[in-house]
Design a protein around this motif. Structure first.
Motif, short mmCIF file in Angstrom:
data_model
loop_
_atom_site.label_atom_id
_atom_site.label_comp_id
_atom_site.label_asym_id
_atom_site.label_seq_id
_atom_site.Cartn_x
_atom_site.Cartn_y
_atom_site.Cartn_z
N VAL A 183 0.86 -1.19 0.00
CA VAL A 183 0.00 0.00 0.00
C VAL A 183 0.89 1.23 0.00
CG1 VAL A 183 -1.78 1.29 1.23
CG2 VAL A 183 -1.85 -1.22 1.20
N GLN A 184 1.01 1.85 -1.15
CA GLN A 184 1.87 3.01 -1.34
C GLN A 184 1.16 4.01 -2.25
OE1 GLN A 184 4.63 3.36 0.29
NE2 GLN A 184 5.26 1.29 0.85
N ASP A 185 1.67 5.24 -2.29
CA ASP A 185 1.06 6.27 -3.12
C ASP A 185 0.98 5.85 -4.58
OD1 ASP A 185 0.55 8.17 -1.11
OD2 ASP A 185 2.61 8.91 -1.17
N ALA A 186 2.06 5.24 -5.09
CA ALA A 186 2.08 4.88 -6.50
C ALA A 186 0.98 3.89 -6.83
CB ALA A 186 3.44 4.31 -6.88
N LEU A 187 0.79 2.88 -5.98
CA LEU A 187 -0.27 1.91 -6.23
C LEU A 187 -1.64 2.56 -6.07
CD1 LEU A 187 -1.09 -0.98 -6.88
CD2 LEU A 187 -1.03 -1.48 -4.42
N TRP A 201 -11.67 0.46 -2.65
CA TRP A 201 -10.45 -0.29 -2.36
C TRP A 201 -10.59 -0.73 -0.91
CZ3 TRP A 201 -4.70 1.83 -2.50
CH2 TRP A 201 -3.82 0.73 -2.39
N ARG A 202 -10.77 -2.03 -0.71
CA ARG A 202 -10.91 -2.60 0.62
C ARG A 202 -9.56 -3.16 1.06
NH1 ARG A 202 -16.31 -3.00 1.92
NH2 ARG A 202 -17.79 -3.12 0.17
N ILE A 203 -9.17 -2.81 2.26
CA ILE A 203 -7.89 -3.23 2.82
C ILE A 203 -8.15 -3.77 4.22
CG2 ILE A 203 -5.54 -2.50 3.44
CD1 ILE A 203 -5.96 -0.09 1.52
N ALA A 204 -7.41 -4.79 4.61
CA ALA A 204 -7.50 -5.29 5.98
C ALA A 204 -6.11 -5.72 6.44
CB ALA A 204 -8.46 -6.47 6.09
N THR A 205 -5.84 -5.51 7.72
CA THR A 205 -4.57 -5.94 8.31
C THR A 205 -4.79 -6.26 9.78
OG1 THR A 205 -2.26 -5.35 8.72
CG2 THR A 205 -3.87 -3.57 8.88
N HIS A 213 0.22 2.85 8.80
CA HIS A 213 0.79 3.06 7.46
C HIS A 213 -0.32 3.31 6.44
CE1 HIS A 213 3.41 2.40 3.96
NE2 HIS A 213 2.44 1.64 3.49
N VAL A 214 -1.39 2.53 6.49
CA VAL A 214 -2.51 2.71 5.55
C VAL A 214 -3.11 4.10 5.72
CG1 VAL A 214 -4.83 1.94 4.93
CG2 VAL A 214 -3.04 0.25 5.36
N HIS A 215 -3.33 4.51 6.94
CA HIS A 215 -3.89 5.85 7.18
C HIS A 215 -2.97 6.93 6.63
CE1 HIS A 215 -7.40 4.77 9.50
NE2 HIS A 215 -6.68 4.00 10.29
N GLU A 216 -1.68 6.78 6.82
CA GLU A 216 -0.74 7.78 6.33
C GLU A 216 -0.76 7.89 4.81
OE1 GLU A 216 2.68 7.71 9.85
OE2 GLU A 216 2.90 6.43 8.09
N VAL A 217 -0.88 6.76 4.14
CA VAL A 217 -0.90 6.76 2.68
C VAL A 217 -2.23 7.26 2.14
CG1 VAL A 217 -0.81 5.28 0.62
CG2 VAL A 217 0.82 4.92 2.48
N ILE A 280 -8.17 -6.79 14.22
CA ILE A 280 -8.31 -6.71 12.77
C ILE A 280 -8.75 -5.30 12.39
CG2 ILE A 280 -9.35 -7.71 10.71
CD1 ILE A 280 -7.64 -9.67 12.38
N HIS A 281 -8.00 -4.67 11.52
CA HIS A 281 -8.30 -3.32 11.04
C HIS A 281 -8.84 -3.42 9.61
CE1 HIS A 281 -6.14 -1.29 14.39
NE2 HIS A 281 -5.41 -2.41 14.35
N ASP A 282 -10.06 -2.93 9.41
CA ASP A 282 -10.68 -2.92 8.08
C ASP A 282 -10.78 -1.49 7.58
OD1 ASP A 282 -12.42 -5.41 6.72
OD2 ASP A 282 -11.75 -5.81 8.78
N PHE A 283 -10.56 -1.32 6.26
CA PHE A 283 -10.65 -0.03 5.62
C PHE A 283 -11.46 -0.16 4.34
CE2 PHE A 283 -6.59 -0.81 7.59
CZ PHE A 283 -6.31 0.31 8.35
N ALA A 284 -12.22 0.86 4.02
CA ALA A 284 -12.93 0.93 2.74
C ALA A 284 -12.77 2.35 2.22
CB ALA A 284 -14.40 0.56 2.88
N TYR A 285 -12.00 2.50 1.14
CA TYR A 285 -11.75 3.80 0.55
C TYR A 285 -12.50 3.89 -0.79
CZ TYR A 285 -8.14 4.57 4.04
OH TYR A 285 -7.47 4.76 5.24
N ARG A 286 -13.35 4.90 -0.89
CA ARG A 286 -14.19 5.07 -2.08
C ARG A 286 -13.51 6.02 -3.06
NH1 ARG A 286 -18.81 6.57 0.13
NH2 ARG A 286 -19.73 4.48 -0.01
N ALA A 287 -13.44 5.60 -4.32
CA ALA A 287 -12.83 6.42 -5.36
C ALA A 287 -13.77 7.58 -5.70
CB ALA A 287 -12.56 5.58 -6.59
N LYS A 288 -13.22 8.79 -5.67
CA LYS A 288 -14.02 9.98 -6.01
C LYS A 288 -14.03 10.19 -7.52
CE LYS A 288 -12.87 12.39 -1.69
NZ LYS A 288 -12.27 13.62 -1.11
#
Length: 288
Positions: A183-187, A201-205, A213-217, A280-288
């Motif tokens: 999970v990086q800016d380029a990706l 984009w769903r992410i879990a760790t 790290h996910v929050h920072e990116v 478990i940390h779940d994330f859901a980021y919606r593309a604008k």
């Protein structure tokens, strides 16, 4: 990702013999720092049989750059026409980056026959496990690719994907390896382009430092919206493999995360994390 996506010894492949003609170098030959290290690709008899039986049906044969294992040729177009030829329809497409042994995406394909799924994995035994499961359940809406996921994201048509999943990626716990986290800016740029507007984009760790790290990116980006509704307290400084036990004493701040994604089955890997007391940390980021 999963428990198969752990750090491994460096590849000891001999260097090219200078007397052997090599492909002409291309500008694309430069690749960003890899988020994985290749391990043995040997298959046991059961997995080799699965490969022999099902690769012709489920494994995508994507063009590569000469001399670059797991690459995707930048001139290849992963577009709607290719998807419709591959799956035989124009149904929504979900891509999982780091499918492990395929438990999650196979279950999703079984439960969502009107959605197409593509599993991306770099470790051949994991690919073979996914092929075995796909064949066992005769899934027509699932395909598997043995490729470096960022390479495929780069050639994906704008707005093609409904969702991208990145579950339990390799945490690369040592500080000097944090730059290898997938999970990086380029990706994020490539995932955003590949997603339809409003796609997720769903992410879990299960690693607290990776959650930071996910929050920072992702949280400061103007092309994604964090849809989380849960407040989670995290350290605001990074820890490493040898200093993780100091995290509780560090300054903390509140972050927004998501409810557990009910479309993700409880795999053995996730269960091990829970049994070990990890959150478990779940994330859901919606593309604008």
């Amino acid at each position: 990702m999963n428990d198969s996506m752990t750090a491994a010894p460096a590849d000891n492949t001999p260097q090219n013999d200078e007397t052997t003609p090599q492909p002409a170098e291309r500008p694309y030959e430069h690749r960003e720092l890899m988020s994985f290290v290749r391990r043995s690709s040997r298959l046991d008899k059961r997995l080799q049989k699965a490969w022999d039986n099902y690769a012709g049906t489920y494994l995508l044969d994507l063009p590569q750059v000469g001399g670059r294992e797991l690459s995707v040729d930048p001139d290849f177009h992963f577009d709607r026409a290719f998807a419709e030829r591959t799956w035989g329809n124009g149904n929504p497409l979900i891509v999982e980056i780091g499918t492990g042994q395929g438990e999650n995406i196979v279950a999703a394909a079984q439960n969502n026959p009107e959605t197409n799924f593509l599993a991306l994995e770099v470790y051949r035994p994991g690919v073979a496990h996914a092929l075995l499961k796909a064949g066992k359940y005769e899934l027509s809406n699932l395909r598997v690719a043995e490729v470096n996921a960022p390479d495929l994201m780069k050639v994906c048509e704008t707005g093609l994907l409904e969702e991208v999943w990145t579950f339990f990626p390799d945490p690369w716990p040592k500080t000097r390896h944090h730059k290898r986290r997938i999970v990086q800016d380029a990706l994020a740029v490539d995932v955003h382009r590949a997603l339809r507007r409003g796609g997720l984009w769903r992410i879990a760790t299960d690693i607290e430092d990776y959650a930071l790290h996910v929050h920072e990116v992702m949280d400061g980006r103007d092309d994604f919206e964090n849809t989380g509704t849960i407040t989670v307290s995290l350290p605001t400084e990074h820890v490493s493999k040898g200093t993780a036990d100091t995290a509780a004493s560090l300054p903390h701040a509140d972050f927004s995360e998501s409810e557990r994604f009910d479309g993700r089955v409880l795999t053995n890997f996730e269960k091990k994390g829970i049994d070990a007391g990890r959150v478990i940390h779940d994330f859901a980021y919606r593309a604008k």
